[in-house]
Scaffold this motif. Structure first.
Motif, PDB file in Angstrom:
ATOM      1  N   ASN A  63      30.527  28.851  36.869  1.00  0.00           N
ATOM      2  CA  ASN A  63      31.623  29.394  37.676  1.00  0.00           C
ATOM      3  C   ASN A  63      31.155  30.613  38.438  1.00  0.00           C
ATOM      4  O   ASN A  63      30.045  31.102  38.239  1.00  0.00           O
ATOM      5  N   ARG A  64      32.002  31.085  39.304  1.00  0.00           N
ATOM      6  CA  ARG A  64      31.819  32.401  39.917  1.00  0.00           C
ATOM      7  C   ARG A  64      32.633  33.410  39.119  1.00  0.00           C
ATOM      8  O   ARG A  64      33.797  33.161  38.810  1.00  0.00           O
ATOM      9  N   LEU A  65      32.029  34.528  38.783  1.00  0.00           N
ATOM     10  CA  LEU A  65      32.777  35.613  38.161  1.00  0.00           C
ATOM     11  C   LEU A  65      33.293  36.505  39.291  1.00  0.00           C
ATOM     12  O   LEU A  65      32.519  37.161  39.981  1.00  0.00           O
ATOM     13  N   ALA A  66      34.606  36.500  39.463  1.00  0.00           N
ATOM     14  CA  ALA A  66      35.211  37.062  40.674  1.00  0.00           C
ATOM     15  C   ALA A  66      35.448  38.570  40.558  1.00  0.00           C
ATOM     16  O   ALA A  66      36.584  39.057  40.670  1.00  0.00           O
ATOM     17  N   TYR A  67      34.376  39.320  40.357  1.00  0.00           N
ATOM     18  CA  TYR A  67      34.489  40.780  40.389  1.00  0.00           C
ATOM     19  C   TYR A  67      34.933  41.262  41.764  1.00  0.00           C
ATOM     20  O   TYR A  67      35.586  42.306  41.894  1.00  0.00           O
ATOM     21  N   ASP A  68      34.568  40.483  42.807  1.00  0.00           N
ATOM     22  CA  ASP A  68      34.895  40.890  44.167  1.00  0.00           C
ATOM     23  C   ASP A  68      36.390  40.826  44.453  1.00  0.00           C
ATOM     24  O   ASP A  68      36.856  41.327  45.489  1.00  0.00           O
ATOM     25  N   LYS A  69      37.171  40.224  43.553  1.00  0.00           N
ATOM     26  CA  LYS A  69      38.622  40.171  43.727  1.00  0.00           C
ATOM     27  C   LYS A  69      39.329  41.378  43.092  1.00  0.00           C
ATOM     28  O   LYS A  69      40.540  41.528  43.233  1.00  0.00           O
ATOM     29  N   ILE A  70      38.582  42.212  42.381  1.00  0.00           N
ATOM     30  CA  ILE A  70      39.189  43.339  41.670  1.00  0.00           C
ATOM     31  C   ILE A  70      38.976  44.622  42.467  1.00  0.00           C
ATOM     32  O   ILE A  70      37.849  45.108  42.603  1.00  0.00           O
ATOM     33  N   GLU A  71      40.044  45.164  42.994  1.00  0.00           N
ATOM     34  CA  GLU A  71      39.945  46.393  43.775  1.00  0.00           C
ATOM     35  C   GLU A  71      39.406  47.533  42.905  1.00  0.00           C
ATOM     36  O   GLU A  71      39.915  47.797  41.810  1.00  0.00           O
ATOM     37  N   GLY A  72      38.368  48.183  43.394  1.00  0.00           N
ATOM     38  CA  GLY A  72      37.807  49.334  42.699  1.00  0.00           C
ATOM     39  C   GLY A  72      36.713  49.019  41.702  1.00  0.00           C
ATOM     40  O   GLY A  72      36.072  49.941  41.178  1.00  0.00           O
ATOM     41  N   PHE A  73      36.462  47.727  41.430  1.00  0.00           N
ATOM     42  CA  PHE A  73      35.432  47.418  40.428  1.00  0.00           C
ATOM     43  C   PHE A  73      34.061  47.900  40.878  1.00  0.00           C
ATOM     44  O   PHE A  73      33.275  48.406  40.061  1.00  0.00           O
ATOM     45  N   ASP A  74      33.759  47.750  42.176  1.00  0.00           N
ATOM     46  CA  ASP A  74      32.422  48.114  42.647  1.00  0.00           C
ATOM     47  C   ASP A  74      32.099  49.569  42.363  1.00  0.00           C
ATOM     48  O   ASP A  74      30.961  49.912  42.030  1.00  0.00           O
ATOM     49  N   GLU A  75      33.097  50.422  42.454  1.00  0.00           N
ATOM     50  CA  GLU A  75      32.850  51.857  42.274  1.00  0.00           C
ATOM     51  C   GLU A  75      33.094  52.329  40.851  1.00  0.00           C
ATOM     52  O   GLU A  75      32.370  53.204  40.350  1.00  0.00           O
ATOM     53  N   ILE A 128      44.865  42.606  36.488  1.00  0.00           N
ATOM     54  CA  ILE A 128      44.398  43.924  36.911  1.00  0.00           C
ATOM     55  C   ILE A 128      44.780  44.114  38.372  1.00  0.00           C
ATOM     56  O   ILE A 128      44.407  43.314  39.234  1.00  0.00           O
ATOM     57  N   THR A 129      45.539  45.155  38.664  1.00  0.00           N
ATOM     58  CA  THR A 129      45.907  45.469  40.042  1.00  0.00           C
ATOM     59  C   THR A 129      44.767  46.199  40.741  1.00  0.00           C
ATOM     60  O   THR A 129      44.369  45.853  41.849  1.00  0.00           O
ATOM     61  N   ARG A 130      44.242  47.229  40.085  1.00  0.00           N
ATOM     62  CA  ARG A 130      43.066  47.910  40.617  1.00  0.00           C
ATOM     63  C   ARG A 130      42.477  48.807  39.540  1.00  0.00           C
ATOM     64  O   ARG A 130      43.123  49.126  38.536  1.00  0.00           O
ATOM     65  N   ILE A 131      41.218  49.203  39.796  1.00  0.00           N
ATOM     66  CA  ILE A 131      40.521  50.142  38.925  1.00  0.00           C
ATOM     67  C   ILE A 131      40.292  51.419  39.715  1.00  0.00           C
ATOM     68  O   ILE A 131      39.887  51.375  40.886  1.00  0.00           O
ATOM     69  N   THR A 132      40.565  52.537  39.083  1.00  0.00           N
ATOM     70  CA  THR A 132      40.376  53.840  39.725  1.00  0.00           C
ATOM     71  C   THR A 132      39.475  54.709  38.854  1.00  0.00           C
ATOM     72  O   THR A 132      39.090  54.323  37.746  1.00  0.00           O
ATOM     73  N   ALA A 133      39.166  55.888  39.330  1.00  0.00           N
ATOM     74  CA  ALA A 133      38.381  56.833  38.541  1.00  0.00           C
ATOM     75  C   ALA A 133      39.106  57.191  37.254  1.00  0.00           C
ATOM     76  O   ALA A 133      38.478  57.481  36.222  1.00  0.00           O
ATOM     77  N   GLU A 134      40.447  57.148  37.302  1.00  0.00           N
ATOM     78  CA  GLU A 134      41.241  57.578  36.144  1.00  0.00           C
ATOM     79  C   GLU A 134      41.485  56.465  35.132  1.00  0.00           C
ATOM     80  O   GLU A 134      41.788  56.749  33.965  1.00  0.00           O
ATOM     81  N   GLY A 135      41.418  55.169  35.564  1.00  0.00           N
ATOM     82  CA  GLY A 135      41.708  54.123  34.591  1.00  0.00           C
ATOM     83  C   GLY A 135      41.932  52.767  35.225  1.00  0.00           C
ATOM     84  O   GLY A 135      41.459  52.482  36.327  1.00  0.00           O
ATOM     85  N   VAL A 136      42.711  51.943  34.524  1.00  0.00           N
ATOM     86  CA  VAL A 136      42.981  50.563  34.937  1.00  0.00           C
ATOM     87  C   VAL A 136      44.478  50.410  35.162  1.00  0.00           C
ATOM     88  O   VAL A 136      45.281  50.688  34.264  1.00  0.00           O
ATOM     89  N   ASP A 184      38.320  37.236  36.658  1.00  0.00           N
ATOM     90  CA  ASP A 184      38.723  35.841  36.787  1.00  0.00           C
ATOM     91  C   ASP A 184      37.462  34.974  36.900  1.00  0.00           C
ATOM     92  O   ASP A 184      36.459  35.386  37.471  1.00  0.00           O
ATOM     93  N   TRP A 185      37.513  33.778  36.318  1.00  0.00           N
ATOM     94  CA  TRP A 185      36.415  32.814  36.427  1.00  0.00           C
ATOM     95  C   TRP A 185      36.877  31.751  37.419  1.00  0.00           C
ATOM     96  O   TRP A 185      37.835  31.023  37.143  1.00  0.00           O
ATOM     97  N   VAL A 186      36.212  31.640  38.559  1.00  0.00           N
ATOM     98  CA  VAL A 186      36.663  30.721  39.603  1.00  0.00           C
ATOM     99  C   VAL A 186      35.585  29.685  39.912  1.00  0.00           C
ATOM    100  O   VAL A 186      34.404  29.904  39.662  1.00  0.00           O
ATOM    101  N   ALA A 187      36.015  28.567  40.467  1.00  0.00           N
ATOM    102  CA  ALA A 187      35.079  27.512  40.850  1.00  0.00           C
ATOM    103  C   ALA A 187      34.281  27.950  42.077  1.00  0.00           C
ATOM    104  O   ALA A 187      34.715  28.793  42.862  1.00  0.00           O
ATOM    105  N   HIS A 188      33.093  27.369  42.249  1.00  0.00           N
ATOM    106  CA  HIS A 188      32.310  27.629  43.444  1.00  0.00           C
ATOM    107  C   HIS A 188      33.076  27.137  44.672  1.00  0.00           C
ATOM    108  O   HIS A 188      33.756  26.105  44.641  1.00  0.00           O
ATOM    109  N   ASP A 189      32.930  27.860  45.773  1.00  0.00           N
ATOM    110  CA  ASP A 189      33.736  27.588  46.961  1.00  0.00           C
ATOM    111  C   ASP A 189      33.611  26.151  47.444  1.00  0.00           C
ATOM    112  O   ASP A 189      34.605  25.525  47.839  1.00  0.00           O
TER     113      ASP A 189
END
Length: 430
Positions: free
Chosen positions: A118-130, A254-262, A280-285
């Motif tokens: 699957n694809r692990l959809a970290y890119d769908k979670i606002e703030g995960f990258d930071e 998860i709505t978003r991740i911030t410096a303060e929490g989840v 989220d675990w999603v199928a390949h496009d």
């Protein structure tokens, strides 16, 4: 001229390697087998957390080279990214990934096994990258490891939990046990969050930074790790509560991740310096919208892992709609079925021997730190009658030795492996 049927396996991690090896074992030299994967190694994901919390680089010990392993069974390997699947023309298009700039290629098949994970959809979670961390691959594992062991983490509260999973409708109506079903789930697999929660607490204790009261585990569902069964989860939650862990259920997503929490879709906010997230675990496009795929892009199969409309197409592991939870042990059970089914199709096995349908069992061994682990064997979620939980040093030994045995045997686990694990964890350790 070669007239042997060509079996094409998409994916080379646990389900892909396992399927290819089982097909060779049961079908023998009656078929040609090719495996395609974007990388040329198997990543032993279950042991990455242990490396992270014991300050070892998972890049060193959690990879197994695929080409020499497959070559021993006369299985061809292509390092490439699959881009298109045409089930009507029985053709797969891919781009070789060994070097940038490769021209697109295509390959035909007689039998297809979709084991792409699957694809692990970290890119769908606002703030995960930071602000987010995880333990699902080498890069994220090392990022967290360095934060824990090289001064990035300052000792604040820690949140561990899952984003919502979107399951799809591909397993509706299947009954693996009398009166049972493949249930709907709001999280793809929550053994890892439970494992990480316990490992985090042990890390805090060992480094003199606190204990379980600093850790909050959260789930989008009413019950974390619900696939283990209410009895097992009840025991785990009682133990966790007694240790001082904080628990948030019904988070929805998860709505978003911030410096303060989840921030959760339920409206709750979990204060945390460190946010260890399972997405989220999603199928390949390219799997979405295919005639073999369900509403979310997972491959529709029966309990013999065969697509009902395209009987030459099989699936195993996370790519299969019936795999719920997305758990390695269930993938292994499916590989055996796929191997027998293709052997039957090419005349190397009788229908009586091949047609044993999937009866999924959740096997989960999770590292707790301090050379201890929990062991779960349960099928109650699917309509079975078994729920077993054990904790201690023996399950930890089993978890570590499983990886060593897997690498030493190059993915071929002995038939007695699960029976031995059950004996050790459930009888000797009791």
């Amino acid at each position: 001229m070669n007239t042997k049927p060509h079996v094409l396996v998409l994916g080379g991690n646990f389900a892909g390697l396992g399927s290819a090896q089982k097909i060779r074992e049961f079908a023998g030299d009656a078929v040609e087998i090719t495996v395609i994967d974007r990388k040329n190694y198997l990543l032993f994901v279950p042991n990455i957390p242990a490396d992270v919390f014991e300050n070892r680089d998972p890049a060193v010990g959690q990879r197994m080279d695929l080409p020499p392993v497959l070559a021993k069974d006369g299985i061809s390997f292509i390092q490439g990214e699959v881009t298109t699947l045409d089930v009507d023309s029985k053709t797969v298009h891919y781009t070789p990934t060994e070097r940038p700039g490769a021209a697109p290629q295509k390959i035909a098949y007689d039998y297809l096994v979709v084991a792409l994970g699957n694809r692990l959809a970290y890119d769908k979670i606002e703030g995960f990258d930071e602000y987010g961390d995880s333990v699902s691959d080498i890069y994220l594992g090392n990022k967290l490891r360095k934060k824990l062991w090289e001064g990035g983490y300052k000792g604040g509260p820690i949140a561990v939990g899952s984003a919502r999973f979107h399951q799809g409708d591909g397993a509706k109506g299947l009954a693996p046990y009398p009166g049972g079903s493949i249930p709907d789930a709001l999280a793809a697999c929550e053994g890892p969050p439970v494992e990480v929660m316990l490992s985090v607490a042990n890390y805090l204790k060992q480094t003199g930074q606190g204990g379980p009261d600093k850790v909050t585990v959260f789930t989008p569902a009413a019950l974390i790790a619900e696939d283990a069964g209410e009895g097992v989860v009840g025991q785990l939650l009682d133990i966790a509560s007694g240790m001082g862990f904080n628990y948030v259920n019904n988070g929805k997503d998860i709505t978003r991740i911030t410096a303060e929490g989840v921030e959760l879709a339920s409206g709750q906010t979990i204060e945390a310096e460190l946010k260890i997230i399972f997405p989220d675990w999603v199928a390949h496009d390219f799997m979405r919208g295919l005639p073999i795929s369900d509403s979310e892009g997972f491959v529709i199969t029966d309990l013999l892992m065969k697509n009902p409309k395209y009987p030459e197409v099989f699936a195993a592991g996370d790519a299969a709609a019936v795999t719920m939870p997305k758990l390695g042990a269930i993938g292994h059970q499916e590989c055996e079925i796929v191997g027998r089914q293709i052997a039957c199709a090419v005349g190397r096995m009788s229908e009586a021997a091949a047609n044993t349908p999937l009866e999924p069992v959740v096997y989960c061994i999770g590292d707790m730190g301090d050379n201890q682990a929990f062991y779960i064997r349960s099928n109650s979620w699917f309509g079975g009658d078994t729920q077993i939980l054990k904790m201690g040093h023996v399950p930890f030994l089993l978890k570590m030795q499983y990886k060593n045995l897997f690498f030493r045997n190059q993915g071929k686990m002995p038939d007695w492996g699960l029976d031995f694990s059950e004996l050790m964890a459930e009888k000797i350790a009791s």
